[in-house]
Design an enzyme around this catalytic site. Sequence first.
Site, PDB file in Angstrom:
ATOM      1  CE  LYS A 119      -6.055   1.874  -1.009  1.00 31.40           C
ATOM      2  NZ  LYS A 119      -6.468   1.877   0.509  1.00 31.40           N
ATOM      3  CE1 TYR A 173      -3.178   2.903   0.681  1.00 25.67           C
ATOM      4  CE2 TYR A 173      -3.465   2.219   2.898  1.00 25.67           C
ATOM      5  CZ  TYR A 173      -3.792   3.129   1.960  1.00 25.67           C
ATOM      6  OH  TYR A 173      -4.458   4.251   1.936  1.00 25.67           O
TER       7      TYR A 173
END
Length: 356
Positions: free
Chosen positions: A213, A185
């Site tokens: 992400k 992320y």
Amino acid sequence: MSSSVIGRCHFGVEAAGTKRRTAVWRSPRAAVIPSFHLPMRSYEVKNRTFAEDIKALRLITAIKTPYLPDGRFDLEAYDALVNLQIENGAEGVIVGGTTGEGQLMSWDEHIMLIGHTVNCFGGSIKVIGNTGSNSTREAIHATEQGFAVGMHAALHINPYYGKTSIEGMISHFESVLPMGPTIIYNVPSRTGQDIPPRIIQTLAESPNLAGVKECVGNDRVKQYTSNGLVVWSGNDDECHDSRWDHGAAGVISVTSNLVPGLMHELMFGGKNPALNSKVMPLVEWLFHEPNPIALNTALAQLGVVRPVFRLPYVPLTRAKREVFVKIVKEIGRENFIGERDVQVLDDDDFVLLGRY
């Protein structure tokens, strides 16, 4: 003298009237302790999933965690929220992420909620536990526990606040990647540090890297997808273009908590600028203040969670709550979760908890 000491020291023969020879000390080899993550080395782990299964997901919802008036988890409301995601086509949920307020949970709460989600819904939706931390030790321990209770994949952020070097980030991620499918992320606006592409390229050598992400923007998304890496947009305002113009697999979404059916259509129904424009006022409203403040407020206004906030989050002002009522009417109440009419709510309706 022990044999281990003898093995490191050499003594000459000491004759009468001669000087004792100085001991020669050899530095012992540094101890190397293998990272034996035993629960993850077994192919019998509950709900074992491979990275390819995670790569196929298009709509992943960063699910909200609702609370009871005393601050404990409202599992009845939580289960209803997850069920609504499943019914409206979401394929995965992030449990205990920023939106789910994992940062306000104890690790016991966090792992319990991951296990609860797996036990109740693991056969219908992929459960991705946010077991990242700025402490590698905590990230390892939480990820071990998360996979042990059956999560399908882990979400990991780079160390924040106490930032580290490029080499440190690689070592941090490589400490958890062997355990199972992992999504990295990247959200520099929260961590204060970008994860540059060369780190992701290094980590991509692991078969457990499911993807990234990415919140930096669509230029970065395109850079990754052009090189065969799987990326989910972390920005709801960019996800339509990420998916259809830049090759993103899909989105890890906040907005889908409220309108999962519309977000499903954006990710599965082909390019649809008109629908994207329709939901944009909602997206902009949601992120006018730091997430998850607006989402928490909206779900309370829709009557699907109690208006309970764990501090430091507080509800949006009445004026902004009135704007949300107008947005719901413009988009159509039928497109939002829940069955009650949207309400403005009074300030006194909200419960703010500093101890729970």
